[in-house]
Design an enzyme around this catalytic site. Structure first.
Site, short mmCIF file in Angstrom:
data_model
loop_
_atom_site.label_atom_id
_atom_site.label_comp_id
_atom_site.label_asym_id
_atom_site.label_seq_id
_atom_site.Cartn_x
_atom_site.Cartn_y
_atom_site.Cartn_z
N LYS A 225 4.72 0.95 9.08
CA LYS A 225 4.82 2.24 8.41
C LYS A 225 4.18 3.34 9.24
O LYS A 225 4.64 4.48 9.22
CB LYS A 225 4.13 2.15 7.03
CG LYS A 225 5.00 1.46 6.00
CD LYS A 225 4.28 1.30 4.68
CE LYS A 225 3.21 0.24 4.79
NZ LYS A 225 2.51 -0.03 3.53
N GLU B 38 0.87 -1.17 0.00
CA GLU B 38 0.00 0.00 0.00
C GLU B 38 0.91 1.23 0.00
O GLU B 38 1.79 1.33 0.87
CB GLU B 38 -0.85 -0.04 1.27
CG GLU B 38 -1.91 1.01 1.27
CD GLU B 38 -2.71 1.05 2.57
OE1 GLU B 38 -2.62 0.10 3.37
OE2 GLU B 38 -3.40 2.05 2.76
N ARG C 103 5.69 -12.83 9.21
CA ARG C 103 6.19 -11.47 9.13
C ARG C 103 7.56 -11.38 9.78
O ARG C 103 7.83 -12.05 10.76
CB ARG C 103 5.23 -10.63 9.98
CG ARG C 103 4.80 -9.36 9.40
CD ARG C 103 3.82 -8.69 10.35
NE ARG C 103 3.84 -7.28 10.03
CZ ARG C 103 3.22 -6.78 8.96
NH1 ARG C 103 2.52 -7.55 8.17
NH2 ARG C 103 3.29 -5.50 8.71
#
Ligand code: ATP
Ligand code: MG
Length: 747
Positions: free
Chosen positions: A268, A31, A258
């Site tokens: 982020k 994203e 992850r």
């Protein structure tokens, strides 16, 4: 991609063999709402790596369905990161927003099939109706709307006739599903916002669960690889594609763990907070775990890819030690970059018996690095050395220049100190020294023994440079917020002095500054008039040794702890002496114990039960101390007897010291006896060479490149092999046995 098969490659192999797909197509779908970080690097490595391994391709797709936070500058940063890591996304970057018309059509189709409806419940009701993990949800009354009404409302949602949140499009699945994600998931929501690519065309935007699977399908993706938090979304992913009857080959989702790294934050959102809060200088601040930060700091793409490879692809989330990443960059640069001399904190030395000047031919690389190249190194009467390479009152074990002890100037002569000159405040301003003419490096006939060689620069020709020293941004292993920021994470040295060839010849952009670490010519601020170097990483891990030495309240005595002088009270000093002299503890451990009355009494109690002073001290100072820091001593579930028992089974070889850590964690939680825990969990150490041998063989076979490197002289890789063996036995293999066997086999 690594030669060894991970579980994802195994799936791809199987799918190709069964004929499910003829081509492997993956995608990396960030994203664009922030700069990519090392976690993304892992995802890039996996997605692009698999595509490359199977001669397929990987799309770079911007998952731009959340317009309020997205921006083209993030798109550029993502492109830059992928390219820098050496991957190619083909002709065009893809955007989910390009598929908005198609995704809209699919929504219409679902509505027509009676599989989607417009819900008009307020947000709180939607949440409440969803139920909980233990209770079923209930369906909204709006689910009964007719297809015509739904079509009409949905079109008017699109046209912008309603306010944000007034209506929402949902899939009609099952409000009682055990998987909460399947309880009529949201497909489209109204958002009256400007989209950085689609402009103001849309008043509705598709949700992740609807857009992602369809974008994958539209692109012909075969393997849709994502992180574990999407595990429950997989059912929705499959539901959408199945209900729409999208023909195979269609994509399937697979999840991996992850990546998390200690001493930093990764999401982020948290990174954005640091950038916006001014705690760092921007997204490319060299202390951030962003690709832009690593790039600016001087990391190489190879070191990052190698890191992603060595940590492997797993199905369980884990925290990776940042020192592993630091190891990878050191390992990469060690044999690549020229070694030069730079003095960070200059102290003038005048060599009183030397006149004139000479040029010394000095190789940029040590003998064991198979690279060519040298520079000429000016030597003269006036030089600079590192201020702390001279010590007037040296502690024991100080090997550098002192009034009594000569030292070698790297590539040049041996000097000895004749006079120390100080200013009014007592600060040393200059050393007068003598050199030994017959001691020149390479043709030394002086017979003088020195204990070390130090770096230096010649005063007349050295260039002034700015050196930026970076350290870990957070001092806490699992930072919670800005209060955990390491106050010493950034230091600027304005007047360091570097040998001239670095500026005049520029043999590289990255260097090893002898004895200081690896440095990189800052890609933005560097000019020849004002050179700037960033510290990439030190030569060794300085964090593994750090302890908190706080001065005693009434300092009465001085002791040497690991080469540094520290103050102690009378009592502490007598404990310290007992621990170092009588019990043979090293000074750091003794220092920690002597300063903490609880720890020292815990230690001595355990020592009464088991006479194993060194092992006991280590566990008390590390594990026990950490627990006490976190809890009240009275809340500890384990006692001194159990700690003694734990040390005993390590000492007698029943378990490895690595497993001991695991057993300890269990003791912390349950208070059970260590022997019991070892039995219950089957943690007994494997020392039998016959059992270990085949594991080593397998690892040797899987890593032909590293074997070749080892045989070519990179002996450091021994540690790599040993580590792999320990890892694959879950830490149960006896490290000593492994070490011996690996060394034997690699011979
Ligand atoms: P963040 O929480 O940092 O914002 P994200 O998951 O929201 O991360 P995206 O831009 O949506 O970031 O992620 C793009 C891809 O990178 C996704 O497939 C995601 O799973 C993967 N990814 C993100 N963070 C990590 C990580 N720490 N380790 C591995 N893969 C990651
Ligand atoms: Mg996200």
């Amino acid at each position: 991609m690594s030669k060894s098969k991970n579980f994802l490659s195994a799936i791809v192999d199987e799918d190709l063999k069964s004929g499910k797909y003829t081509e492997v197509i993956t995608r990396f779908p960030p994203e664009p709402n922030g700069f990519p970080h090392i976690g993304h690097a892992k995802s890039i490595f996996i997605n692009f790596g698999i595509a490359r391994e199977y001669n397929g391709h990987c799309n770079l797709r911007m998952d731009d369905t959340n317009p309020t936070k997205e921006d083209t500058k993030y798109v550029e940063a993502l492109k830059d990161a992928v390219e820098w890591l050496g991957y190619d996304w083909g002709k065009n970057v893809k955007f989910t927003s390009d598929y908005f018309p198609k995704i809209y059509d699919y929504a219409i189709e679902l509505i027509k099939m009676g599989k989607a409806y417009v819900d008009s419940l307020p947000e709180e009701d939607i949440r409440e109706y969803r139920g909980t993990v233990t209770t079923a949800g209930k369906r909204s009354k709006y689910a009964e709307r007719s297809v015509e009404e739904n079509l009409d409302l949905f079109e008017r949602m699109k046209k912008g006739e309603f306010k944000d949140g007034e209506h929402i499009l949902r899939a009609k699945i099952d409000m009682t599903a055990a998987n909460m994600k399947m309880r009529d998931p949201l497909l489209y929501r109204i958002r009256h916002v400007h989209h950085f690519r689609a402009g103001d065309e849309w008043a509705i935007y598709p949700m992740y669960d609807f857009a992602h699977c369809l974008s994958d399908y539209i692109e012909g993706v075969s393997h849709s690889i994502c992180t574990l938090e999407f595990e429950n979304n997989r059912d929705v992913y499959n539901w959408v594609l199945d209900e729409l009857g999208l023909k195979s080959p269609r994509p399937y989702q697979h999840e991996f763990a992850r990546l998390g790294i200690n001493y930093t934050v990764m999401s982020k959102r948290k990174l954005l907070e640091l950038v916006e809060g001014g705690q760092v200088s921007g997204w490319d601040d060299p202390r951030l775990p962003t690709i832009a930060g690593y790039k600016r700091r001087g990391y190489t793409p190879e070191s990052i890819l190698n890191f992603c490879d060595t940590i492997g692809i797993a199905k369980a989330n884990s925290m990776v030690d940042v020192s592993q990443l630091e190891f990878c960059i050191r390992d990469d640069l060690n044999t690549k970059v020229p070694r030069v001399m730079c003095v960070l904190d200059p102290l003038k030395v005048t060599i009183v018996n030397y006149d004139g000047e000479e040029e010394i031919d000095a190789s940029y690389y040590p003998h064991d690095v198979p690279k060519e190249g040298s520079r000429s190194l000016p030597f003269s009467r006036e030089i600079y050395i590192e201020r702390d390479d001279f010590n007037e009152n040296p502690p024991k074990g100080y090997f550098r220049l002192t009034p009594e002890q000569p030292v070698r100037l790297k590539h040049a002569y041996i000097i000895s100190c004749k006079e120390v000159i100080k200013d009014a405040s007592g600060k040393i301003t200059e050393i007068k020294a003598e050199y030994f003419a017959d001691s020149k490096s390479g043709s030394d006939t002086s017979g003088i023994k020195v204990k070390s060689a130090i770096h230096w620069v010649s005063a007349g020709s050295a260039k002034e440079v700015e050196v930026r020293i970076y350290d870990r941004l957070f001092s806490a292993e699992a930072p919670e917020g800005i209060e955990d920021i390491n106050p010493d994470s950034f230091e600027v040295i304005k007047n360091a002095l570097i040998e001239p060839a670095v500026i005049n010849q520029k043999p590289d952009e990255r260097y090893q500054f002898e004895r200081q670490g690896y440095f990189y010519a800052d890609p933005i601020d560097y000019t020849d008039a004002k050179p700037v170097f960033n510290k990439i990483v030190g030569l060794k891990d300085s964090w593994s040794k750090k302890t908190n030495v706080t001065a005693a309240k009434s300092p009465a005595k001085k002791v040497q702890v690991d080469g540094e002088e520290v103050a102690m009270s009378e009592e502490q000093k007598s404990l310290f002496d007992k621990y170092t002299v009588d019990l043979g503890l090293n000074s750091e451990v003794a220092n920690i114990l002597a300063r903490d009355t609880y720890l020292s009494s815990f230690y001595e109690e355990a020592l009464n039960i088991l006479n194993s002073p060194v092992s006991l001290a280590n566990i008390v100072v590390n594990e026990v101390a950490r627990e006490i820091k976190e809890k009240e001593a009275s809340a500890l579930k384990f006692n001194t007897k159990q700690i003694a028992e734990l040390v005993k089974i390590v000492d007698d070889g029943t378990i490895s010291s690595k497993i001991a850590k695991q057993v300890f964690e269990e003791m912390v939680k349950t208070g059970n006896n260590p022997t019991q825990i070892v039995e219950d969990k089957g943690l007994v150490q494997i020392s039998d060479p016959a059992k270990i041998s085949p594991i080593i063989d397998e690892i040797i076979e899987k890593n032909p490149d590293n074997v070749a490197k080892f045989k070519a002289g990179n002996t450091k890789l021994l540690g790599f092999f040993v580590g792999q063996v320990l890892k694959s036995t879950g830490g149960k293999a006896n490290p000593k046995v492994v070490n011996e066997l690996v060394a034997q086999k690699l011979k």
